[in-house]
Each structure stands twice: as C-alpha cells, then as structure tokens.
Design a protein around this motif. Structure first.
Motif, PDB file in Angstrom:
ATOM      1  N   TYR A   1      -5.028  29.806  46.201  1.00 46.78           N
ATOM      2  CA  TYR A   1      -4.511  28.456  46.407  1.00 46.78           C
ATOM      3  C   TYR A   1      -3.158  28.534  47.084  1.00 46.78           C
ATOM      4  O   TYR A   1      -2.295  29.332  46.706  1.00 46.78           O
ATOM      5  CB  TYR A   1      -4.360  27.728  45.068  1.00 46.78           C
ATOM      6  N   GLY A   2      -2.968  27.678  48.082  1.00 44.63           N
ATOM      7  CA  GLY A   2      -1.664  27.583  48.728  1.00 44.63           C
ATOM      8  C   GLY A   2      -1.400  26.166  49.177  1.00 44.63           C
ATOM      9  O   GLY A   2      -2.295  25.497  49.713  1.00 44.63           O
ATOM     10  N   TYR A   3      -0.176  25.707  48.961  1.00 50.64           N
ATOM     11  CA  TYR A   3       0.222  24.364  49.385  1.00 50.64           C
ATOM     12  C   TYR A   3       1.371  24.479  50.371  1.00 50.64           C
ATOM     13  O   TYR A   3       2.341  25.202  50.141  1.00 50.64           O
ATOM     14  CB  TYR A   3       0.658  23.522  48.180  1.00 50.64           C
ATOM     15  N   SER A   4       1.276  23.762  51.499  1.00 49.92           N
ATOM     16  CA  SER A   4       2.335  23.728  52.497  1.00 49.92           C
ATOM     17  C   SER A   4       2.575  25.126  53.070  1.00 49.92           C
ATOM     18  O   SER A   4       1.669  25.715  53.659  1.00 49.92           O
ATOM     19  CB  SER A   4       3.608  23.128  51.880  1.00 49.92           C
ATOM     20  N   GLN A   5       3.759  25.681  52.905  1.00 48.84           N
ATOM     21  CA  GLN A   5       4.037  27.023  53.426  1.00 48.84           C
ATOM     22  C   GLN A   5       2.993  28.024  52.944  1.00 48.84           C
ATOM     23  O   GLN A   5       2.524  28.874  53.706  1.00 48.84           O
ATOM     24  CB  GLN A   5       5.425  27.485  52.972  1.00 48.84           C
ATOM     25  N   SER A   6       2.603  27.928  51.673  1.00 52.80           N
ATOM     26  CA  SER A   6       1.647  28.874  51.117  1.00 52.80           C
ATOM     27  C   SER A   6       0.250  28.655  51.673  1.00 52.80           C
ATOM     28  O   SER A   6      -0.541  29.595  51.779  1.00 52.80           O
ATOM     29  CB  SER A   6       1.629  28.744  49.594  1.00 52.80           C
ATOM     30  N   GLY A   7      -0.079  27.406  52.027  1.00 56.62           N
ATOM     31  CA  GLY A   7      -1.334  27.142  52.711  1.00 56.62           C
ATOM     32  C   GLY A   7      -1.327  27.738  54.105  1.00 56.62           C
ATOM     33  O   GLY A   7      -2.334  28.285  54.570  1.00 56.62           O
ATOM     34  N   ARG A   8      -0.189  27.633  54.792  1.00 57.28           N
ATOM     35  CA  ARG A   8      -0.080  28.274  56.110  1.00 57.28           C
ATOM     36  C   ARG A   8      -0.210  29.784  55.973  1.00 57.28           C
ATOM     37  O   ARG A   8      -0.787  30.453  56.838  1.00 57.28           O
ATOM     38  CB  ARG A   8       1.253  27.893  56.759  1.00 57.28           C
ATOM     39  N   PHE A   9       0.319  30.340  54.889  1.00 61.32           N
ATOM     40  CA  PHE A   9       0.163  31.766  54.611  1.00 61.32           C
ATOM     41  C   PHE A   9      -1.322  32.130  54.525  1.00 61.32           C
ATOM     42  O   PHE A   9      -1.768  33.131  55.096  1.00 61.32           O
ATOM     43  CB  PHE A   9       0.875  32.094  53.300  1.00 61.32           C
ATOM     44  N   LEU A  10      -2.113  31.314  53.824  1.00 59.69           N
ATOM     45  CA  LEU A  10      -3.530  31.626  53.674  1.00 59.69           C
ATOM     46  C   LEU A  10      -4.285  31.483  54.989  1.00 59.69           C
ATOM     47  O   LEU A  10      -5.237  32.228  55.250  1.00 59.69           O
ATOM     48  CB  LEU A  10      -4.153  30.737  52.599  1.00 59.69           C
ATOM     49  N   ARG A  11      -3.884  30.549  55.832  1.00 61.63           N
ATOM     50  CA  ARG A  11      -4.497  30.466  57.169  1.00 61.63           C
ATOM     51  C   ARG A  11      -4.243  31.760  57.937  1.00 61.63           C
ATOM     52  O   ARG A  11      -5.145  32.316  58.568  1.00 61.63           O
ATOM     53  CB  ARG A  11      -3.940  29.264  57.939  1.00 61.63           C
ATOM     54  N   GLU A  12      -3.016  32.231  57.901  1.00 63.83           N
ATOM     55  CA  GLU A  12      -2.708  33.477  58.604  1.00 63.83           C
ATOM     56  C   GLU A  12      -3.390  34.665  57.932  1.00 63.83           C
ATOM     57  O   GLU A  12      -3.835  35.602  58.607  1.00 63.83           O
ATOM     58  CB  GLU A  12      -1.193  33.682  58.657  1.00 63.83           C
ATOM     59  N   PHE A  13      -3.483  34.653  56.636  1.00 64.55           N
ATOM     60  CA  PHE A  13      -4.148  35.705  55.866  1.00 64.55           C
ATOM     61  C   PHE A  13      -5.583  35.896  56.354  1.00 64.55           C
ATOM     62  O   PHE A  13      -6.024  37.017  56.627  1.00 64.55           O
ATOM     63  CB  PHE A  13      -4.115  35.307  54.390  1.00 64.55           C
TER      64      PHE A  13
END
Length: 663
Positions: free
Chosen positions: A302-314
């Motif tokens: 789970y990632g929200y905002s910056q952390s969601g962008r992290f998961l997209r890059e992941f």
C-alpha cells in the motif's frame, strides 16, 4: 514488556556461546540446502528485534532489518551507482531499515495477508486515511492505530523505512551507503510575495573546489530561459550547504546549479521493500518473523501519494520480481499517486520532492511510461504482475497528471487498463483532506476558498477488502469507475462546465506537466547531466467534467458528495496566488457551500440550487445520506458496518455547513 533479540537466519553471526555457533552453522546449512533446491534465502541477512510487546490482538515488533545485495546480479543493475557502492568481504552492498510490525497472536484469526505500507517520508498514511489515526509522536513505539480497522480485519501490518533522508524524529529511517561520485545538483527555491528571506538550505553541499563555477538563476515562469545572477551578488554558506543572496529575492523561481560529492545509493530503498517482502513470503519457516507463515501467505503493498508513486516506480523498474525471479507482492493498492514516479533511484536523488504541482519543480517524477502497457512491461515479462487497485482523488487530475494513466499522451483517446488493474475515482475528494469546522487556512498556508474536507476513508476500507478477496479466492472486484474521454466525462479544463457562483469562480489556469530531458545518460545510467532539464511540449492533461452543482459527474460518489451541501473540488488557489508558475493549491481542494435559501442564491447570482430547495431539513438530508451509503454497500464500495459512522459524519457536516448560518 517482553524484549527479544535475534540474529540472522541466513548469515552466521560471531557469538561466544556454543548454542549460537551451532545455530549459525545450521542457518548456513539451511541456506545452502534451500539454494540447492532452487529456492533462495531472501537478502535479509539479520533482523535485530529491539522490542516485542503485547498489542491486544497482535504482537508489536520494533526492530531493524539488515540487508546485503550482490551488485553484479542482473536484477540489481537498475539501482543507480550500486556498482560504485562500498562492499563487504563477500562483495555485497549492505544497508538497513527501521521496522514496525504487528503480527496476529491467534493463528485462527489471521487473514493470512500482510498489509505492507510504503511509509510516506517515514510516516504512515493508511492509519490516518482508513482508521482516523493522528500521530503526535513519530517514534515507532508511539504510533497510534486509530480505530484499529486493519488489526481487527486480521492483517499482519508492516511498515519499513526506505528513504535515506528521513531523520529519527520524522519516522522510520533507512541507512544506505554513499557512492564516492561527483556530479551536478540543482536546488530550487520559490520566492513568493511576502516571503522574506536572504537564503535557502541545500540538500547536498557544494564541493568547495567548484563553488566558483556554480550558478544561481532566476525565472518567473517554468517555461522561460533561466537568467543567471551576477556571481558577486550571491554565495554559499561557509560549509557549502546553503545559498545566500545579498539583496534578497524577487518573486519567482531561483535555482542553484552546482557540483556535489558523495551520493547516497537511494535506489536501495526499492531493494529493501522488495527483499523484505520476499523474506516475509519465502524465508525459512521458523526464522525470525517467520514463526507463523500462515499469517504471511499473501502480501498487499500500500502506498499513498509519494508512497504510491514509489510503488509505480517499483513495478516499472522490475522490483516485483526478487533476485531470483519470484513474485514479491500479490497485489498493490496505489492511492493518489497520479501518473508520477519519483526522485527515488538516480544519482543525487531527492526522494521527498514531487513535481511542479507542489513546486518541487522539474524533478524526474512525471516521466513516461504512464499507462499500464509500459508500467507493467517488466513485471509481465518476469511473470510477476501484481493485481493493482489505483485510487484517485479529484486532485490527482488537477495536480498529479492523473489522466495520463489512462489516455494517450496527446489527450485524444482513452487507453485501457491491464486486465489485472482497476481504477477507482473517488469523486470530489481532495488529495489532502481538510478538517471541520470549515477553514481557509492550514498551519502554513492560506487559500482563497474553504478547504475541501471530504474523506476517502469509507471507500478505502471497502476497496482494501475487495482487493484482498481478489487475491485470496479470485473474487472479481467491482468494475473500474473513472472518467473517460469517449463519454465526455474527461475534458480539457477549458471545457469544464462549471456553474456560475460569484463566490467561487472557476480557475483560469492549471499546472503544466512538461516533457523533460535530463541528458543523454539518464535513461541508461540514472545520472542527470543536464540541470535544469530541457523542457519539451507539455502533455495534454485532462480533468473530470462536473454537473450543475460543480461536482464531478463520474467515479464513486461518496455520500457527502452524492448528497451535497456544497461544491467539492480537487483544486483551490493559494494566497498569494502563483499564477506565473502555474501553481494552484498543491494537493488541497476547495469547498463552497450552497446558499441557504432560494432568495439568497438569486440575490448572489448563484446557479446552484440552495439547501432549502434540495432538502426538507436536517432529517431529510440524513435520510438521503443513508440511502446513498446503502447503495455503495450494495456495490461493494462501502462496508455495511460503516454506515452508522457515515451518518455521524454527515451530522457533523450539517452542523459545520448549515447550522452556523441558520442561527
């Protein structure tokens, strides 16, 4: 309080007692045995447990996870500067993360799913969004879990540090080695009206022997050529870690371009998440944190905002397959990320910065591929594609280029999602929700309009359980709900049919997202050589169409938006406005209540129906809220047990919006 300390399950650790020596020998044999059977020890080499204590239905574990990765392995080569990082005697690069973990005590009550949140600048987001938690102390032993929704649902709950520039007072930390390199760095500073300053700090310090060759430029618009300031009019602090301007700042964008030395290997944060998740799934049974494998059969990231962008890059960079090609996450809940990745994996990274919409300007964030066909290509090739729920607030379309995730780059055609993905647009909600009572200011910023207070909580909770059911037993989730070009629900902002409301005029501009060129080496080596980047044409970013109330017509309409007391937008405007920089309100939305009576709205020239024209009174409003909530329950966008809380919240909204004006 029980305190338990343990060592690695995969590396022998030198200890003076015979029992530990035998255990270390057994651990080494186990690793060799597993490898011989084409399995692998995860790259977690040691887990230090600092604290383990009772947390009701769960045990809480606080510790530090130590990793070591081989820079020569093909799946690690995408990590920028990994080949230049210091290595241990085995030729591996070492790094470590803070860990906060909640493990179910009773195996019969476990869901069998790990909910692993990618922390946002060291802090939680899920606990606030799904459970209403408000952290006051960010030391891991002091985190609160709100209404404990995730625990009550039987999840194993994990938080792991991954961002090298988070300090202990800010949350969970991450320790990464420094690559002995030199390179160009750009630091930006936006000078706004009334913001008095003679200098600004730098994230990287300027090398002493190259400071005279540095430049400080100024521009008033993003797409104009930066103009250098005379070298004698500015300088660095004595340590090279700040910039001072002798005469102060004009309104606009200042950028210091200089050379720095020593870059953290930031991309190891991606490897830490990969390898810890892999360890939880595939580590030896009975090893540290693997005492109850039944609680860790599946993993949702789970990632929200910056952390969601992290998961997209992941996913984009192939990290959902571990070093040996095994799938890491079964599913991802990527919330409020828009189309972006982040400054997470390149030389002299700045992972805390975002994009133009929040004035973390011109970072390598909004870079293609944006749509699933490119984003998931590596995962598909590795047969490690996760099921994905994307969720957007209205702000993602206005400030995070959300439309690019499901349209062509020219904004003319819809692009389908992958069969393994769903997108849910939570209409009218903001990226960062305000609070009641109504306000126009936060602690640091004033806005022209009231701050949008709509919450995502009820939909987020239901969607998480929908995602888990999809992974657990292949229960198909609800169909995607988002605006499309082909039905005129997604349009250029100049075509939005916003109603006339003099107190809430529609915006005349929105942030641009440019094509950016960081130099010929960037795509291959993740080394930026051109700062600032060369700008190409802006992408065509589209926004949701609205109805006669000014509320979004498409998506999941939560009760407060479906039964409105005003207009909820994903945009607002700051005071002072920064129109020349194309800045609206960052991640904040706006709210404008309806007039109380028909007479008042006609007097004010407001096209939107008044509250008296909509509802017979408070009870009528609450009855309609209940009907809307029950409809969402039937569609699996809300949990039946949350309806009573939704009604309580609606009562609070009525008290905040209607009652003060009705007295």
């Amino acid at each position: 309080m029980k305190v338990k300390r343990t060592s690695s399950t995969c590396l022998p650790v030198k200890m003076p007692n015979k029992r530990t020596v035998l255990f270390a020998a057994f651990s080494l044999w186990l690793c060799l045995f597993v490898a011989a059977n084409k399995e692998a020890c995860a790259e977690v080499v040691k887990i230090d447990i600092a604290r383990k204590d009772d947390f009701g239905t769960h045990n809480r574990v606080i510790g530090r996870v130590h990793f070591a990765v081989d820079p020569k392995l093909p799946r690690n080569r995408i990590i920028a500067d990994l080949d230049l990082a210091p290595t241990n005697k085995q030729g591996k690069v070492e790094f470590a993360s803070d860990l906060l973990l909640f493990v179910p005590k009773d195996a019969r009550r476990t869901r069998g799913t790990v909910f692993l949140e990618i922390v946002n600048r060291g802090q939680d987001q899920s606990l606030a969004i799904m459970s209403g938690a408000q952290q006051r102390d960010l030391s891991p032993e002091s985190w609160v879990l709100g209404d404990r929704f995730l625990l009550e649902q039987g999840f194993t709950l994990a938080f792991l540090g991954w961002q090298f520039d988070v300090h202990p007072s800010e949350g969970l930390t991450f320790g990464t080695p420094i690559a002995p390199v030199r390179g160009v760095v750009r630091e930006s500073y936006v000078a706004a009206p009334g913001r008095r300053s003679l200098g600004f700090p730098l994230k990287y310090c300027a090398s002493e022997d190259h400071r005279q060759n540095a430049a400080l430029t100024f521009r008033t618009r993003m797409d104009e050529t930066p103009q250098p300031l005379p070298r004698e009019s500015w300088g660095f602090g004595s340590d090279g870690c700040s910039v001072r301007v002798d005469t102060g700042f004009d309104v606009g964008l200042y950028e210091a371009v200089y050379e720095a030395e020593g870059s953290p290997v930031a991309g190891l944060g991606l490897a830490a998440i990969r390898d810890f998740a892999s360890y939880l799934r595939y580590g030896p049974t009975g090893a540290t944190l693997r005492e109850n494998p039944a609680a860790q059969e599946r993993i949702i990231g789970y990632g929200y905002s910056q952390s969601g962008r992290f998961l997209r890059e992941f996913v984009r960079d192939g990290f959902n397959a571990d070093e040996r090609g095994k799938k890491v996450f079964d599913a991802l809940m990527i919330s409020s990320a828009g189309a972006g990745g982040g400054s997470f994996n390149h030389r002299f990274a700045m992972p805390g910065e975002a994009g133009n919409s929040v004035l973390s300007v011109l970072r390598p964030v909004d870079l293609p591929p944006f749509t699933d066909d490119g984003l998931l290509a590596r995962a598909q090739a590795a047969r490690a594609t996760p099921k994905i729920f994307y969720t957007f607030s209205s702000t993602e379309y206005w400030a995070r280029a959300g439309s690019l995730t499901h349209t062509t780059e020219d904004g003319k055609k819809d692009v389908p999602l992958a069969a393994t993905s769903r997108l849910y647009f939570l209409a009218g909600t903001p990226h960062s929700s305000g609070i009641l009572p109504l306000a126009r200011t936060t602690r640091t910023q004033a806005f022209q309009h009231l701050i949008n207070f709509a919450e995502q909580r009820w939909a987020a909770r239901a969607l998480l359980l929908d995602l888990d059911a999809w992974v657990r037993n292949d229960t198909k989730p609800p169909s995607s709900r988002y605006p499309r070009i082909d039905n005129d629900e997604l349009v250029p902002f100049t075509r939005v049919r916003f109603p006339a409301a003099p107190s809430f005029p529609f915006v005349t501009y929105m942030p641009h997202v440019w094509r950016m060129d960081f130099g010929p080496e960037y795509n291959k080596t993740r080394i930026i050589t051109d700062e600032p980047p060369r700008l190409g044409a802006p992408y065509a970013v589209l926004v949701p169409q609205v109805n006669t109330d000014g509320n979004d017509v498409s998506g999941i309409r939560l009760p407060e938006v479906a039964v409105p007391l005003g207009t909820y937008t994903g945009w607002n405007v700051t005071i002072p406005a920064l129109k020349d920089l194309g800045y609206l309100s960052g991640l904040m939305g706006g709210f404008e209540p309806f007039a109380l009576t028909r007479e008042v709205r006609l007097k004010n020239g407001d096209m939107r129906l008044s509250i008296e024209e909509r509802y017979a009174g408070r009870q009528d409003y609450l009855d309609r809220i209940k009907q809307a909530a029950q409809g969402l329950v039937r569609e699996r966008f809300m949990l039946a047990e949350d309806v009573s809380a939704v009604l309580e919240r609606a009562s609070e909204i009525w008290n905040a919006v209607v009652t003060p004006r009705d007295r």
